[in-house]
Write a protein that holds these residues in place. Structure first.
Motif, short mmCIF file in Angstrom:
data_model
loop_
_atom_site.label_atom_id
_atom_site.label_comp_id
_atom_site.label_asym_id
_atom_site.label_seq_id
_atom_site.Cartn_x
_atom_site.Cartn_y
_atom_site.Cartn_z
N SER A 104 -8.17 41.56 51.41
CA SER A 104 -8.14 41.79 49.95
C SER A 104 -6.71 41.64 49.45
O SER A 104 -6.09 42.62 49.04
N GLN A 105 -6.19 40.45 49.51
CA GLN A 105 -4.82 40.21 49.07
C GLN A 105 -4.66 40.40 47.57
O GLN A 105 -3.62 40.86 47.10
N ASN A 106 -5.70 40.04 46.79
CA ASN A 106 -5.60 40.19 45.34
C ASN A 106 -5.49 41.66 44.94
O ASN A 106 -4.72 42.02 44.04
N ILE A 107 -6.26 42.51 45.63
CA ILE A 107 -6.21 43.94 45.31
C ILE A 107 -4.84 44.51 45.66
O ILE A 107 -4.26 45.30 44.89
N VAL A 108 -4.32 44.11 46.81
CA VAL A 108 -2.99 44.58 47.21
C VAL A 108 -1.94 44.07 46.23
O VAL A 108 -1.01 44.79 45.84
N GLY A 109 -2.09 42.81 45.82
CA GLY A 109 -1.15 42.25 44.84
C GLY A 109 -1.18 43.00 43.52
O GLY A 109 -0.15 43.27 42.92
N ASN A 110 -2.40 43.36 43.08
CA ASN A 110 -2.51 44.15 41.84
C ASN A 110 -1.91 45.53 42.01
O ASN A 110 -1.30 46.08 41.08
N LEU A 111 -2.08 46.12 43.21
CA LEU A 111 -1.53 47.45 43.47
C LEU A 111 -0.01 47.43 43.43
O LEU A 111 0.63 48.28 42.80
N VAL A 112 0.58 46.43 44.10
CA VAL A 112 2.04 46.32 44.11
C VAL A 112 2.57 46.02 42.71
O VAL A 112 3.58 46.58 42.27
N SER A 113 1.87 45.14 42.01
CA SER A 113 2.30 44.80 40.65
C SER A 113 2.21 46.01 39.73
O SER A 113 3.07 46.20 38.86
N GLY A 114 1.17 46.85 39.93
CA GLY A 114 1.06 48.06 39.13
C GLY A 114 2.22 49.02 39.35
O GLY A 114 2.72 49.64 38.41
N CYS A 115 2.67 49.12 40.62
CA CYS A 115 3.83 49.98 40.90
C CYS A 115 5.08 49.44 40.22
O CYS A 115 5.88 50.20 39.65
N PHE A 116 5.27 48.11 40.26
CA PHE A 116 6.44 47.51 39.60
C PHE A 116 6.38 47.72 38.09
O PHE A 116 7.41 47.96 37.45
N LEU A 117 5.18 47.62 37.51
CA LEU A 117 5.05 47.82 36.07
C LEU A 117 5.41 49.25 35.67
O LEU A 117 6.01 49.49 34.62
N MET A 118 5.04 50.21 36.53
CA MET A 118 5.34 51.61 36.22
C MET A 118 6.83 51.90 36.30
O MET A 118 7.36 52.70 35.53
N PHE A 119 7.52 51.23 37.23
CA PHE A 119 8.95 51.49 37.37
C PHE A 119 9.78 50.63 36.41
O PHE A 119 10.76 51.10 35.84
N GLU A 120 9.40 49.37 36.23
CA GLU A 120 10.18 48.49 35.35
C GLU A 120 9.90 48.77 33.89
O GLU A 120 10.78 48.63 33.04
N ARG A 121 8.67 49.10 33.55
CA ARG A 121 8.25 49.47 32.20
C ARG A 121 8.55 48.38 31.16
O ARG A 121 9.22 48.64 30.16
N PRO A 122 8.05 47.14 31.35
CA PRO A 122 8.20 46.15 30.28
C PRO A 122 7.30 46.45 29.09
O PRO A 122 7.56 46.00 27.99
N ILE A 123 6.21 47.18 29.34
CA ILE A 123 5.30 47.59 28.27
C ILE A 123 5.01 49.08 28.42
O ILE A 123 5.12 49.64 29.51
N LYS A 124 4.63 49.70 27.31
CA LYS A 124 4.29 51.11 27.32
C LYS A 124 2.94 51.32 26.65
O LYS A 124 2.48 50.45 25.89
N ILE A 125 2.33 52.45 26.90
CA ILE A 125 1.06 52.78 26.27
C ILE A 125 1.27 52.92 24.76
O ILE A 125 2.16 53.64 24.31
N GLY A 126 0.46 52.21 24.00
CA GLY A 126 0.58 52.21 22.54
C GLY A 126 1.31 51.01 21.99
O GLY A 126 1.30 50.81 20.76
N ASP A 127 1.96 50.19 22.84
CA ASP A 127 2.68 49.02 22.37
C ASP A 127 1.71 47.93 21.91
O ASP A 127 0.60 47.80 22.44
N GLN A 128 2.15 47.15 20.93
CA GLN A 128 1.41 45.96 20.52
C GLN A 128 2.01 44.78 21.26
O GLN A 128 3.18 44.44 21.06
N VAL A 129 1.21 44.17 22.13
CA VAL A 129 1.71 43.11 22.99
C VAL A 129 0.75 41.93 22.99
O VAL A 129 -0.39 42.03 22.52
N GLU A 130 1.24 40.82 23.52
CA GLU A 130 0.41 39.64 23.77
C GLU A 130 0.62 39.24 25.22
O GLU A 130 1.73 38.88 25.63
N ILE A 131 -0.45 39.32 26.00
CA ILE A 131 -0.40 39.04 27.43
C ILE A 131 -1.46 37.99 27.75
O ILE A 131 -2.65 38.20 27.50
N ASN A 132 -1.02 36.88 28.28
CA ASN A 132 -1.94 35.82 28.72
C ASN A 132 -2.88 35.40 27.60
O ASN A 132 -4.07 35.17 27.81
N GLY A 133 -2.34 35.29 26.38
CA GLY A 133 -3.14 34.86 25.24
C GLY A 133 -3.97 35.95 24.61
O GLY A 133 -4.72 35.67 23.66
#
Length: 304
Positions: A104-133
């Motif tokens: 399950s490489q995709n699941i592991v990739g999503n898990l690692v990416s989720g950890c990076f998102l939590m630490f890097e914080r390019p987006i926050k809860i409540g933000d208005q964003v455009e992701i992948n269209g």
């Protein structure tokens, strides 16, 4: 006083790590249940305490990490009560983790990416964003996926690997934002007067920022009109309302002062012929008489 018989709690079940009694099994269940309830109460208390001190996008991942992390630690520490060696379990879990990771490489990739998102914080809860269209509000950032609510009210789940590896446009990431108009006027209208009227309307708007200052200028000379460009900076919270309101006010003010927005125009030049050439009748050719002669002779013979 007769005490209840508790000898049945000493009944044992042999395992590879010793004998597991019913009492130790009951103790395992009680400790684990108590810690789950205690962790839940502690999480609720910390959430209420940190509500005004830490933003939701930072506090929720930390609380989830503390909750599940403490449960895992307690669960592993009380495994000897049911005859399971934690060291052997960790070894087996490591091997199983490697196998599951390859499967399950995709699941592991999503898990690692989720950890990076939590630490890097390019987006926050409540933000208005455009992701992948997909444009909308971020409602939750989980370990595996990110949840968004579009402007149409649809709930969209995006895997964290896509969120982390694609371009993210954070509409409210900066406190101010610029918008731009292109106003068209006729060549016969006074462009200087139009610019003065537009600047006067901008000065009356309380949310139009003075720094960076707005700019109004002639940008292009079209086929049937003059293009005036208007650029204004506004707070991101008032950006959309100011943009729609000011555009309509500019239209009404220009029309009230005799400055109109022209329609596309094309000039067509049509040339008409005043003299017609006289038509000359064509003389019959000799060959035509020769072709018709046998027919005439045939009609004469029939009449005779």
């Amino acid at each position: 006083m007769i005490l209840p018989d508790t000898n049945f709690l000493d009944l044992g079940l042999p395992t590879s790590n010793g004998t597991v009694t019913l009492g130790s099994l009951l103790k395992f269940v009680v400790i684990l249940s108590f810690w789950m309830i205690f962790s839940r109460i502690l999480t609720i208390y910390l959430r209420r305490s940190l509500k005004d001190r830490v933003s939701k996008d930072v506090g929720e991942p930390i609380l989830k990490l503390l909750y599940y992390g403490s449960l895992i630690v307690v669960f592993i520490s009380i495994l000897p009560l049911i005859g399971i060696d934690p060291s052997g379990l960790l070894l087996a879990g490591g091997v199983a983790g490697i196998v599951i990771g390859f499967a399950s490489q995709n699941i592991v990739g999503n898990l690692v990416s989720g950890c990076f998102l939590m630490f890097e914080r390019p987006i926050k809860i409540g933000d208005q964003v455009e992701i992948n269209g997909i444009a909308g509000y971020v409602t939750d950032i989980r370990i595996i996926s990110t949840l968004m609510r579009t402007y149409d009210g649809l709930l969209v789940r995006i895997p964290n690997q896509q969120v982390f590896t694609t371009n993210i446009t954070n509409i409210v990431g900066h406190p101010v934002r610029r918008f731009e108009y292109t106003i068209r006027i006729r060549y016969s209208d006074d462009a200087s007067a139009a610019i003065w009227l537009i600047k006067d309307l901008i000065d009356k708007e309380p949310f139009a920022l003075l720094s960076p200052s707005p700019s109004v200028f002639v940008n292009d000379l079209g086929d049937s009109w003059v293009n005036i460009t208007v650029r204004i900076w506004a707070p991101v919270s008032e950006w959309f309302g100011l943009k729609t309101r000011l555009l309509w006010n500019i239209k009404k003010t220009l029309e009230e002062n005799g400055i109109e927005i022209p329609y596309p125009q094309r000039v067509l030049h049509i040339k008409s012929e005043t003299e017609k050439k006289p038509q000359v009748a064509e003389e019959p050719k000799e060959n035509e008489f020769e072709k018709n002669e046998p027919v005439l002779n045939f009609e004469e013979r029939v009449l005779n």
